[in-house]
Design an enzyme around this catalytic site. Structure first.
Site, PDB file in Angstrom:
ATOM      1  N   ASN A  89      58.314  26.501  37.289  1.00  0.00           N
ATOM      2  CA  ASN A  89      57.413  25.453  37.780  1.00  0.00           C
ATOM      3  C   ASN A  89      57.987  24.683  38.964  1.00  0.00           C
ATOM      4  OD1 ASN A  89      55.420  23.043  37.361  1.00  0.00           O
ATOM      5  ND2 ASN A  89      57.455  22.160  37.009  1.00  0.00           N
ATOM      6  N   TYR A 155      53.274  26.269  52.453  1.00  0.00           N
ATOM      7  CA  TYR A 155      53.089  26.102  51.006  1.00  0.00           C
ATOM      8  C   TYR A 155      52.111  27.147  50.467  1.00  0.00           C
ATOM      9  CZ  TYR A 155      51.846  23.831  46.572  1.00  0.00           C
ATOM     10  OH  TYR A 155      51.621  23.558  45.243  1.00  0.00           O
ATOM     11  N   LYS A 159      52.839  30.200  47.786  1.00  0.00           N
ATOM     12  CA  LYS A 159      52.149  30.333  46.503  1.00  0.00           C
ATOM     13  C   LYS A 159      51.451  31.691  46.397  1.00  0.00           C
ATOM     14  CE  LYS A 159      53.411  26.426  44.685  1.00  0.00           C
ATOM     15  NZ  LYS A 159      54.332  26.427  43.541  1.00  0.00           N
TER      16      LYS A 159
HETATM   17  N1  LIG Z   1      50.327  18.508  41.584  1.00  0.00           N
HETATM   18  C1  LIG Z   1      49.418  19.401  41.978  1.00  0.00           C
HETATM   19  O1  LIG Z   1      48.273  19.083  42.338  1.00  0.00           O
HETATM   20  C2  LIG Z   1      49.782  20.863  41.985  1.00  0.00           C
HETATM   21  C3  LIG Z   1      48.752  21.802  42.198  1.00  0.00           C
HETATM   22  C4  LIG Z   1      49.065  23.149  42.203  1.00  0.00           C
HETATM   23  C5  LIG Z   1      50.365  23.567  41.993  1.00  0.00           C
HETATM   24  N2  LIG Z   1      51.345  22.644  41.809  1.00  0.00           N
HETATM   25  C6  LIG Z   1      52.696  23.155  41.594  1.00  0.00           C
HETATM   26  O2  LIG Z   1      53.162  22.723  40.341  1.00  0.00           O
HETATM   27  C7  LIG Z   1      54.588  22.570  40.378  1.00  0.00           C
HETATM   28  C8  LIG Z   1      54.983  21.180  39.902  1.00  0.00           C
HETATM   29  O3  LIG Z   1      54.338  20.226  40.731  1.00  0.00           O
HETATM   30  P1  LIG Z   1      54.353  18.666  40.427  1.00  0.00           P
HETATM   31  O4  LIG Z   1      53.072  18.124  40.906  1.00  0.00           O
HETATM   32  O5  LIG Z   1      54.782  18.426  39.019  1.00  0.00           O
HETATM   33  O6  LIG Z   1      55.495  18.211  41.444  1.00  0.00           O
HETATM   34  P2  LIG Z   1      56.742  17.214  41.211  1.00  0.00           P
HETATM   35  O7  LIG Z   1      57.291  16.946  42.557  1.00  0.00           O
HETATM   36  O8  LIG Z   1      56.333  16.078  40.348  1.00  0.00           O
HETATM   37  O9  LIG Z   1      57.768  18.125  40.391  1.00  0.00           O
HETATM   38  C9  LIG Z   1      58.515  19.155  40.953  1.00  0.00           C
HETATM   39  C10 LIG Z   1      59.908  19.095  40.360  1.00  0.00           C
HETATM   40  O10 LIG Z   1      60.670  20.179  40.915  1.00  0.00           O
HETATM   41  C11 LIG Z   1      61.972  19.680  41.161  1.00  0.00           C
HETATM   42  N3  LIG Z   1      62.637  20.474  42.178  1.00  0.00           N
HETATM   43  C12 LIG Z   1      62.435  20.453  43.519  1.00  0.00           C
HETATM   44  N4  LIG Z   1      63.313  21.260  44.143  1.00  0.00           N
HETATM   45  C13 LIG Z   1      64.076  21.818  43.158  1.00  0.00           C
HETATM   46  C14 LIG Z   1      65.156  22.721  43.152  1.00  0.00           C
HETATM   47  N5  LIG Z   1      65.644  23.224  44.293  1.00  0.00           N
HETATM   48  N6  LIG Z   1      65.708  23.072  41.968  1.00  0.00           N
HETATM   49  C15 LIG Z   1      65.242  22.556  40.812  1.00  0.00           C
HETATM   50  N7  LIG Z   1      64.229  21.679  40.752  1.00  0.00           N
HETATM   51  C16 LIG Z   1      63.646  21.322  41.910  1.00  0.00           C
HETATM   52  C17 LIG Z   1      61.773  18.242  41.612  1.00  0.00           C
HETATM   53  O11 LIG Z   1      62.967  17.480  41.484  1.00  0.00           O
HETATM   54  C18 LIG Z   1      60.648  17.789  40.701  1.00  0.00           C
HETATM   55  O12 LIG Z   1      61.152  17.180  39.533  1.00  0.00           O
HETATM   56  C19 LIG Z   1      55.015  22.880  41.807  1.00  0.00           C
HETATM   57  O13 LIG Z   1      55.416  24.239  41.889  1.00  0.00           O
HETATM   58  C20 LIG Z   1      53.736  22.647  42.590  1.00  0.00           C
HETATM   59  O14 LIG Z   1      53.709  23.397  43.772  1.00  0.00           O
HETATM   60  C21 LIG Z   1      51.083  21.294  41.787  1.00  0.00           C
END
Ligand SMILES: NC(=O)c1ccc[n+]([C@@H]2O[C@H](COP(=O)([O-])OP(=O)(O)OC[C@H]3O[C@@H](n4cnc5c(N)ncnc54)[C@H](O)[C@@H]3O)[C@@H](O)[C@H]2O)c1
Length: 252
Positions: A89, A155, A159
Site C-alpha cells: 500500500n 503517478y 499505478k
Molecule cells: N487517498 C486516495 O484518494 C487514494 C486513491 C487511490 C490510491 N491511493 C493509494 O493508496 C495508498 C495509500 O494512500 P494514502 O491516502 O493512505 O496516503 P498516505 O500518505 O496517508 O499514506 C502513505 C504512507 O506510505 C508511507 N510511505 C511513503 N514512502 C514510503 C517508503 N519509501 N517506504 C515506506 N513507506 C512509505 C508514508 O509515510 C505514509 O504513511 C497509496 O499507494 C496511494 O497512492 C490513495
C-alpha cells in the site's frame, strides 16, 4: 473471523489507508505487521490496534531500500513463521506531479522509485515467505484507467505499472496457489487528497462526478482489502478492482 491465525503485512501502515486496512485485518483476527518509513506514524497505528485488543507490530522500513525490505521480511518470517497477506500500500502522490510535457524528472524518479520499484522489492523479499493459499494485494488507483484535465501523469503511469505487474505475478504465482490482485480506489477524502482541491468549488465539481454522491472513506478501501486477502476471494487472481463510487463509469 476471516483472518484468524493469519499474518498480514501492510506497507505504508502509518498512512490513512494503511492504517484503516491494518485495523480491519486485526479486527478479523490477523496479526498485523505494519511497515512505514515514518516510524512515529506506524507506531501510532500499531498502538491504536493494540488499544482495540488486536495484535500489531510496527517496523521502520523504507520500501525503496533493499536492506530494509529484506531485513523486515526475514524478521517477520523468523518471528511469525509466514506471511499470509501482503498488502503493498505504500505510495506517494506529490502535488508537484503534472503533465509529462512539463516533466520534472526528479518527481518522476521519486514516484517510480517508491510506487513501482519499492512495491517490486516487497514482492521480491515477501513472496518467498508466503505459503499455499496466501494473497498479495497491490494498491493501484482509478487514475490508472482515466485521464484528467489536471494531470498527475507520473503517478497515473506508476499505478498503471502496478496493474501490469499484478497480472504478470498472478500468472507466475498461480501454481503456488498465491493470489495477486490490485485495488484501484477513486478519491478517498484524506487530508493529502483535500490538498488537491484549492477551493470548495473545486471539491464540489469533483464530487458531482461521483454517482454515489460522496467521496470514499478509508473504511471502504479496508473492506475491499479484507475481501481480497481473505478466502472470500479464493478463486480471484490477476484482477484490478475499481472502487470509486462509480466515477470511472460516469460519462459527463
Ligand atoms: N487517498 C486516495 O484518494 C487514494 C486513491 C487511490 C490510491 N491511493 C493509494 O493508496 C495508498 C495509500 O494512500 P494514502 O491516502 O493512505 O496516503 P498516505 O500518505 O496517508 O499514506 C502513505 C504512507 O506510505 C508511507 N510511505 C511513503 N514512502 C514510503 C517508503 N519509501 N517506504 C515506506 N513507506 C512509505 C508514508 O509515510 C505514509 O504513511 C497509496 O499507494 C496511494 O497512492 C490513495
Amino acid at each position: 473471523m476471516l483472518m484468524e491465525g493469519k499474518v498480514a503485512v501492510v506497507t505504508g501502515g502509518g498512512g490513512m489507508l494503511g492504517s484503516a486496512i491494518g485495523h480491519r485485518l486485526a479486527r478479523e483476527g490477523a496479526t498485523v505487521a505494519l511497515l512505514d518509513v515514518a516510524l512515529d506514524k506506524v507506531r501510532n497505528t500499531a498502538e491504536g490496534i493494540g488499544r482495540e485488543g488486536g495484535l500489531a507490530v510496527a517496523f521502520h522500513c523504507d520500501v525503496t531500500n533493499t536492506q530494509d525490505v529484506r531485513g523486515v521480511m526475514e524478521g517477520i518470517q523468523r518471528q511469525y513463521g509466514k506471511i499470509d497477506a501482503l498488502v503493498n500500500n505504500a505510495g506517494i502522490m506529490p502535488h508537484r506531479d503534472h503533465s509529462v510535457l512539463e516533466m520534472d524528472e526528479a518527481v518522476w524518479h521519486q514516484i517510480y522509485d517508491i510506487n513501482v520499484h519499492g512495491l517490486a522489492l516487497c514482492l521480491k523479499f515477501g513472496l518467498p515467505h508466503m505459503p499455499d493459499g496466501s494473497a498479495v494485494l497491490n494498491m493501484s488507483s482509478f487514475v490508472a484507467f482515466m485521464g484528467s484535465s489536471n494531470p498527475q501523469e507520473a503517478y497515473g503511469a506508476s499505478k498503471g505499472a502496478i496493474i501490469a505487474l499484478t497480472r504478470s505475478l498472478a500468472v507466475q504465482c498461480g501454481p503456488r496457489n498465491i493470489r495477486v490482485n490490485a485495488l484501484c480506489p477513486g478519491p478517498i477524502l484524506t487530508p493529502h487528497v483535500e490538498g488537491f482541491f484549492p477551493t470548495e468549488e473545486a471539491k464540489a465539481i469533483r464530487l458531482s462526478r461521483i454517482p454515489l454522491g460522496r467521496f470514499g472513506r478509508p473504511e471502504d478501501v479496508a473492506s475491499a482489502a479484507l475481501f481480497f486477502v481473505s478466502d472470500q476471494s479464493s478463486w480471484i487472481t490477476g484482477q484490478a478492482l475499481l472502487l470509486d463510487g462509480g466515477i470511472s463509469v460516469n460519462y459527463f
